[in-house]
Design a protein around this motif. Structure first.
Motif, PDB file in Angstrom:
ATOM      1  N   PRO A 228       0.901  -1.229   0.174  1.00 20.73           N
ATOM      2  CA  PRO A 228       0.238  -0.012   0.213  1.00 20.73           C
ATOM      3  C   PRO A 228       0.759   1.336   0.093  1.00 20.73           C
ATOM      4  N   PHE A 229       2.220   1.148   0.278  1.00 22.71           N
ATOM      5  CA  PHE A 229       3.016   2.380   0.216  1.00 22.71           C
ATOM      6  C   PHE A 229       3.399   2.887  -1.239  1.00 22.71           C
ATOM      7  N   ASP A 230       3.311   1.883  -2.085  1.00 20.21           N
ATOM      8  CA  ASP A 230       3.493   2.076  -3.512  1.00 20.21           C
ATOM      9  C   ASP A 230       2.206   2.935  -4.064  1.00 20.21           C
ATOM     10  N   THR A 231       2.629   4.115  -4.536  1.00 22.94           N
ATOM     11  CA  THR A 231       1.701   4.882  -5.094  1.00 22.94           C
ATOM     12  C   THR A 231       0.879   4.418  -5.966  1.00 22.94           C
ATOM     13  N   ARG A 232       1.046   3.254  -6.766  1.00 24.23           N
ATOM     14  CA  ARG A 232       0.320   2.583  -7.514  1.00 24.23           C
ATOM     15  C   ARG A 232      -0.857   1.927  -6.822  1.00 24.23           C
ATOM     16  N   SER A 233      -0.554   1.152  -5.890  1.00 20.73           N
ATOM     17  CA  SER A 233      -1.592   0.627  -4.969  1.00 20.73           C
ATOM     18  C   SER A 233      -2.286   1.665  -3.771  1.00 20.73           C
ATOM     19  N   ALA A 234      -1.693   2.760  -3.414  1.00 20.07           N
ATOM     20  CA  ALA A 234      -2.385   3.647  -2.834  1.00 20.07           C
ATOM     21  C   ALA A 234      -3.433   4.476  -3.684  1.00 20.07           C
ATOM     22  N   PHE A 235      -3.503   4.254  -4.923  1.00 20.83           N
ATOM     23  CA  PHE A 235      -4.289   5.145  -5.670  1.00 20.83           C
ATOM     24  C   PHE A 235      -5.764   4.257  -5.672  1.00 20.83           C
TER      25      PHE A 235
END
Length: 342
Positions: A228-235
């Motif tokens: 979730p800390f990766d911006t792709r997953s956070a989006f």
């Protein structure tokens, strides 16, 4: 803004990122727009390397690393120099399509493009004589930051490299330009656009979604995924989707952007409704043929969103100009996958 053309298949759609090129259409010059801001200098910005004070409103804005240039461009300011696209640049001109489109809207030529294939080109940055260097979303090292700071004040990432969410990326970079208020307005505009688009697809709400990454179809003994800390997953949260508990449980380190699980432990992903990944039908075929990975519910149900490694797939990492460029199509593809997961 124009909407992205309807993309016909999962392999040619699905991306997220970027944003609205809205706030200021009137000026293509950094100085004009900066002076129009109501913000006052000096401005002090806290970041991972300490603090940066910008004594006067910048007139010459340079950016380094991925996508920071999209913030000034979205606000109507053309940087004097910015990083050339080194991933997903399908025509080799150093500009991703949503950036090229924005420059055309502003009636501006491309600025100086820094070749960062082997790292930041400090000499090229210095040659543009910037008043500020924006790197709110970046992978700067302490050495990079120190060297750039000898050229001009640097706006670095707030917490960790490559971990700045798109909202904060806009906010810190806009503040560094003396345009904090305009940055907040840009964030609000993008949020409204996202909310309006997602509202048309209620099946997305709560659908657990994992970003599968670095898949080697010749060796499926391990499964790698974005935390979730990766911006792709956070989006995904912006789109009403949820993080599977299986992914969240291994994501306790805020600087850990990916995780890996051996195929023998694949049952941990029993809570994954939808998979998003880079690849094509050959990848899907490999997952279905594997006796272990084929047990993931998303694989069993065909609830897989495939992204190409060229535009629009390169926009899977949300940035200020790419979000609007692909939003409608990306959300539609996710909704189709969510239907398959039912």
């Amino acid at each position: 803004m124009r909407s992205a053309p309807r993309l016909a298949a999962l392999s040619t759609a699905a991306l997220l990122v970027g944003g609205l090129a809205a706030c200021s259409e009137s000026s293509a010059a950094a100085g004009d727009e900066a002076e129009a801001s109501g913000d006052s200098a000096p401005v002090t910005i806290e970041h991972a390397f300490g603090t940066t004070t910008i004594e006067s409103t910048p007139e010459r804005v340079a950016t380094v690393n991925w996508a920071n240039h999209e913030v000034p461009l979205a606000l109507g300011v053309v940087p004097v120099g910015m990083a050339a696209a080194n991933f997903g640049d399908d025509d080799g001109n150093g500009l991703l399509p949503w950036v090229e489109e924005r420059l055309e809207e502003l009636g501006a030529d491309a600025p100086v493009l820094f070749d960062e294939t082997d790292g930041i080109d400090f000499e090229a940055v210095a040659d543009t004589d910037p008043d500020v260097i924006l790197a709110g979303y970046s992978g700067l090292t302490q050495e990079d930051y120190d060297t750039l700071s000898e050229i001009a004040p640097v706006v670095a990432y707030p917490v960790a490299p490559w971990a700045t969410p798109w909202r904060e990326m806009i906010e810190v970079n806009a503040a560094g330009m003396g345009m904090a208020e305009e940055g907040e307005e840009l964030v609000a505009d993008i949020e409204r656009e996202i909310a309006d688009t997602v509202a048309e697809h209620p099946q997305l709400e709560g659908t657990s979604t994992m970003f599968l990454t670095h898949v080697d179809t010749t060796d499926l003994s391990e499964v790698s995924f974005c935390t979730p800390f990766d911006t792709r997953s956070a989006f995904f949260e912006d789109l009403g989707l949820s993080t599977p508990e299986s992914v969240a449980s291994v994501s306790t380190d805020s600087e850990q952007f990916s995780g890996t699980v051996t195929a023998e432990r694949i049952d941990v992903f029993d809570d994954v409704d939808v998979i998003v990944t880079y690849g094509d039908q050959a990848l899907v075929d490999a997952l279905n043929a594997d006796p272990l990975l084929s047990q993931i519910p998303a694989v069993q149900n065909g609830a897989i969103v495939l992204l190409p490694d060229t535009p629009p797939g390169t926009a899977a990492n949300p940035t200020p100009l790419a979000i609007s460029w692909v939003l409608e199509d990306y959300v539609s593809m996710l909704a189709e996958a969510a239907d398959e997961a039912q």
